[in-house]
Design a protein around this motif. Structure first.
Motif, PDB file in Angstrom:
ATOM      1  N   LEU A  70      17.123  35.067  41.648  1.00  0.00           N
ATOM      2  CA  LEU A  70      18.789  34.630  42.142  1.00  0.00           C
ATOM      3  C   LEU A  70      19.549  34.780  40.140  1.00  0.00           C
ATOM      4  O   LEU A  70      19.902  33.671  40.108  1.00  0.00           O
ATOM      5  CB  LEU A  70      19.380  33.533  43.253  1.00  0.00           C
ATOM      6  N   THR A  71      18.990  35.237  39.553  1.00  0.00           N
ATOM      7  CA  THR A  71      18.889  35.377  38.164  1.00  0.00           C
ATOM      8  C   THR A  71      20.924  35.809  38.114  1.00  0.00           C
ATOM      9  O   THR A  71      21.222  36.587  39.153  1.00  0.00           O
ATOM     10  CB  THR A  71      18.333  36.271  36.964  1.00  0.00           C
ATOM     11  N   LYS A  72      20.839  35.650  36.257  1.00  0.00           N
ATOM     12  CA  LYS A  72      22.820  36.328  36.242  1.00  0.00           C
ATOM     13  C   LYS A  72      22.059  37.870  36.377  1.00  0.00           C
ATOM     14  O   LYS A  72      22.892  38.414  37.179  1.00  0.00           O
ATOM     15  CB  LYS A  72      22.788  35.903  34.691  1.00  0.00           C
ATOM     16  N   THR A  73      21.268  38.550  35.810  1.00  0.00           N
ATOM     17  CA  THR A  73      21.234  39.358  35.591  1.00  0.00           C
ATOM     18  C   THR A  73      21.070  40.478  36.723  1.00  0.00           C
ATOM     19  O   THR A  73      21.467  41.699  37.021  1.00  0.00           O
ATOM     20  CB  THR A  73      19.885  40.251  34.713  1.00  0.00           C
ATOM     21  N   HIS A  74      20.321  39.693  37.948  1.00  0.00           N
ATOM     22  CA  HIS A  74      20.099  40.513  39.099  1.00  0.00           C
ATOM     23  C   HIS A  74      21.206  40.437  39.476  1.00  0.00           C
ATOM     24  O   HIS A  74      22.015  41.253  40.989  1.00  0.00           O
ATOM     25  CB  HIS A  74      19.071  39.182  40.150  1.00  0.00           C
ATOM     26  N   ALA A  75      22.713  39.296  40.091  1.00  0.00           N
ATOM     27  CA  ALA A  75      23.493  39.055  40.837  1.00  0.00           C
ATOM     28  C   ALA A  75      24.562  40.329  40.171  1.00  0.00           C
ATOM     29  O   ALA A  75      25.076  41.099  40.788  1.00  0.00           O
ATOM     30  CB  ALA A  75      24.468  37.408  39.963  1.00  0.00           C
ATOM     31  N   ILE A  76      24.362  40.655  38.555  1.00  0.00           N
ATOM     32  CA  ILE A  76      25.708  41.807  38.355  1.00  0.00           C
ATOM     33  C   ILE A  76      24.892  43.201  38.701  1.00  0.00           C
ATOM     34  O   ILE A  76      25.937  43.819  39.326  1.00  0.00           O
ATOM     35  CB  ILE A  76      24.982  40.929  36.777  1.00  0.00           C
ATOM     36  N   ASN A  77      23.464  43.219  38.724  1.00  0.00           N
ATOM     37  CA  ASN A  77      23.129  44.487  38.989  1.00  0.00           C
ATOM     38  C   ASN A  77      23.024  44.669  40.532  1.00  0.00           C
ATOM     39  O   ASN A  77      23.536  46.129  40.679  1.00  0.00           O
ATOM     40  CB  ASN A  77      21.453  44.369  38.816  1.00  0.00           C
ATOM     41  N   ILE A  78      23.048  43.668  41.127  1.00  0.00           N
ATOM     42  CA  ILE A  78      23.795  43.877  43.280  1.00  0.00           C
ATOM     43  C   ILE A  78      24.917  44.346  42.663  1.00  0.00           C
ATOM     44  O   ILE A  78      25.654  44.756  43.437  1.00  0.00           O
ATOM     45  CB  ILE A  78      23.005  42.849  43.856  1.00  0.00           C
ATOM     46  N   TYR A  79      25.647  43.653  42.523  1.00  0.00           N
ATOM     47  CA  TYR A  79      27.340  43.837  42.043  1.00  0.00           C
ATOM     48  C   TYR A  79      27.334  45.501  41.953  1.00  0.00           C
ATOM     49  O   TYR A  79      28.104  46.242  42.442  1.00  0.00           O
ATOM     50  CB  TYR A  79      27.703  42.765  41.780  1.00  0.00           C
ATOM     51  N   VAL A  80      26.704  45.476  40.952  1.00  0.00           N
ATOM     52  CA  VAL A  80      27.316  46.729  39.987  1.00  0.00           C
ATOM     53  C   VAL A  80      26.464  47.918  41.289  1.00  0.00           C
ATOM     54  O   VAL A  80      27.355  49.103  41.692  1.00  0.00           O
ATOM     55  CB  VAL A  80      26.691  47.311  38.938  1.00  0.00           C
ATOM     56  N   ASP A  81      25.106  47.396  41.934  1.00  0.00           N
ATOM     57  CA  ASP A  81      25.231  49.386  43.116  1.00  0.00           C
ATOM     58  C   ASP A  81      25.925  48.954  43.266  1.00  0.00           C
ATOM     59  O   ASP A  81      26.019  50.465  44.156  1.00  0.00           O
ATOM     60  CB  ASP A  81      23.640  48.608  43.077  1.00  0.00           C
ATOM     61  N   THR A  95      28.970  47.157  31.170  1.00  0.00           N
ATOM     62  CA  THR A  95      28.646  46.497  31.475  1.00  0.00           C
ATOM     63  C   THR A  95      28.612  45.433  29.817  1.00  0.00           C
ATOM     64  O   THR A  95      28.093  46.035  29.107  1.00  0.00           O
ATOM     65  CB  THR A  95      27.474  45.442  32.475  1.00  0.00           C
ATOM     66  N   GLU A  96      29.360  44.208  29.390  1.00  0.00           N
ATOM     67  CA  GLU A  96      29.426  43.514  28.790  1.00  0.00           C
ATOM     68  C   GLU A  96      29.496  42.021  28.446  1.00  0.00           C
ATOM     69  O   GLU A  96      30.590  41.832  29.805  1.00  0.00           O
ATOM     70  CB  GLU A  96      30.681  43.567  28.188  1.00  0.00           C
ATOM     71  N   ILE A  97      28.732  41.229  28.161  1.00  0.00           N
ATOM     72  CA  ILE A  97      28.685  39.903  28.322  1.00  0.00           C
ATOM     73  C   ILE A  97      29.976  39.330  28.062  1.00  0.00           C
ATOM     74  O   ILE A  97      30.314  39.491  26.552  1.00  0.00           O
ATOM     75  CB  ILE A  97      27.072  39.296  27.866  1.00  0.00           C
ATOM     76  N   VAL A  98      30.749  38.297  28.389  1.00  0.00           N
ATOM     77  CA  VAL A  98      31.737  37.743  27.710  1.00  0.00           C
ATOM     78  C   VAL A  98      31.816  37.055  27.678  1.00  0.00           C
ATOM     79  O   VAL A  98      31.509  36.025  26.071  1.00  0.00           O
ATOM     80  CB  VAL A  98      33.246  38.137  28.956  1.00  0.00           C
ATOM     81  N   GLU A  99      30.771  35.981  28.365  1.00  0.00           N
ATOM     82  CA  GLU A  99      30.693  34.255  27.639  1.00  0.00           C
ATOM     83  C   GLU A  99      29.727  34.541  28.398  1.00  0.00           C
ATOM     84  O   GLU A  99      29.711  34.647  29.792  1.00  0.00           O
ATOM     85  CB  GLU A  99      32.099  33.026  28.893  1.00  0.00           C
ATOM     86  N   ASN A 100      28.361  33.088  28.276  1.00  0.00           N
ATOM     87  CA  ASN A 100      27.712  33.012  28.708  1.00  0.00           C
ATOM     88  C   ASN A 100      26.828  31.362  28.047  1.00  0.00           C
ATOM     89  O   ASN A 100      26.990  30.846  26.810  1.00  0.00           O
ATOM     90  CB  ASN A 100      26.548  33.873  27.882  1.00  0.00           C
ATOM     91  N   ASN A 101      26.479  30.889  29.054  1.00  0.00           N
ATOM     92  CA  ASN A 101      25.987  29.519  28.909  1.00  0.00           C
ATOM     93  C   ASN A 101      25.388  29.033  30.266  1.00  0.00           C
ATOM     94  O   ASN A 101      25.343  30.133  30.584  1.00  0.00           O
ATOM     95  CB  ASN A 101      27.633  28.078  28.268  1.00  0.00           C
ATOM     96  N   PRO A 102      24.378  27.879  30.324  1.00  0.00           N
ATOM     97  CA  PRO A 102      23.198  27.836  30.958  1.00  0.00           C
ATOM     98  C   PRO A 102      23.736  27.319  32.270  1.00  0.00           C
ATOM     99  O   PRO A 102      23.366  27.603  33.235  1.00  0.00           O
ATOM    100  CB  PRO A 102      22.712  26.241  30.967  1.00  0.00           C
ATOM    101  N   ASP A 103      25.121  27.416  32.776  1.00  0.00           N
ATOM    102  CA  ASP A 103      25.978  27.013  34.261  1.00  0.00           C
ATOM    103  C   ASP A 103      26.721  28.333  34.555  1.00  0.00           C
ATOM    104  O   ASP A 103      26.465  28.443  35.696  1.00  0.00           O
ATOM    105  CB  ASP A 103      26.748  25.576  33.761  1.00  0.00           C
ATOM    106  N   MET A 104      26.697  29.003  33.522  1.00  0.00           N
ATOM    107  CA  MET A 104      28.065  30.247  34.285  1.00  0.00           C
ATOM    108  C   MET A 104      28.101  31.286  33.161  1.00  0.00           C
ATOM    109  O   MET A 104      27.847  30.855  32.030  1.00  0.00           O
ATOM    110  CB  MET A 104      28.957  29.620  34.451  1.00  0.00           C
TER     111      MET A 104
END
Length: 143
Positions: A32-43, A97-106
Motif C-alpha cells: 500500500l504505497t503512494k504509487t499503488h494508491a494513485i495507480n488504483i485510483y487512475v484505473d 499525473t503530476e506530484i504537487v506536494e510530497n513528504n514522508p506523511d502525505m
C-alpha cells in the motif's frame, strides 16, 4: 461426545477458512504505497477497474467536485457505489499525473483527465495512515 467434537471441529474449520479467504483478497500493507494508491485510483476513474479501490481509500475519505459555483461532496461509500455501476467502462480521455506536494506523511497528486471538450483535474491526497498509504481526499475541478 464424539458428535460434539466433530461439530466443534467443523465450525472451527469453516471459521478459519472464511478468515483465510477474506485475508487473501487484502493487499499486504507493504504494497500500500503512494504509487499503488494513485495507480488504483487512475484505473478506477479511467478504465472502470475497481479491484483494490476499497483498500486504498481510507474509510473517512471525502470526494468533492466543483461544478460551476456549487461544491458536491461524497463519502467513500457513495463514490464506490457509483464506480461499481461504471465498472469496466473505459473513459475516452488522456490521463496524466503530476506530484504537487510530497513528504514522508502525505502527498498531493494532480490527475488530469483530458476529454475532447474539457479537462477534469483531480487533486488526490494520499496519506501514510499507519496501515499503508491511502487516499484521504479527492477534489475535482472541471475546466
Amino acid at each position: 461426545m464424539k458428535t460434539l467434537k466433530s461439530v466443534t471441529l467443523g465450525i472451527a474449520l469453516i471459521v478459519t477458512s472464511s478468515f483465510i479467504q477474506a485475508k487473501a483478497n487484502d493487499v499486504p500493507e507493504i504494497n500500500l504505497t503512494k504509487t499503488h494508491a494513485i495507480n488504483i485510483y487512475v484505473d478506477a476513474m479511467t478504465r472502470g477497474r475497481i479491484d483494490g479501490l476499497n483498500q486504498v481509500v481510507d474509510q473517512s475519505a471525502k470526494f468533492s467536485m466543483l461544478r460551476g459555483k456549487s461544491i458536491l461532496s461524497f463519502t467513500k461509500k457513495e463514490m464506490t457505489d457509483y464506480l461499481k455501476h461504471e465498472k469496466n467502462i473505459e473513459q475516452v480521455c488522456t490521463t496524466s499525473t503530476e506530484i504537487v506536494e510530497n513528504n514522508p506523511d502525505m502527498a498531493v497528486v494532480r490527475v488530469d483527465m483530458k476529454f475532447d471538450n474539457f479537462t477534469r483535474s483531480n487533486y488526490v491526497t494520499v496519506a501514510n495512515t499507519g496501515s499503508g498509504w491511502k487516499i484521504t481526499n479527492v477534489y475535482s475541478v472541471f475546466k
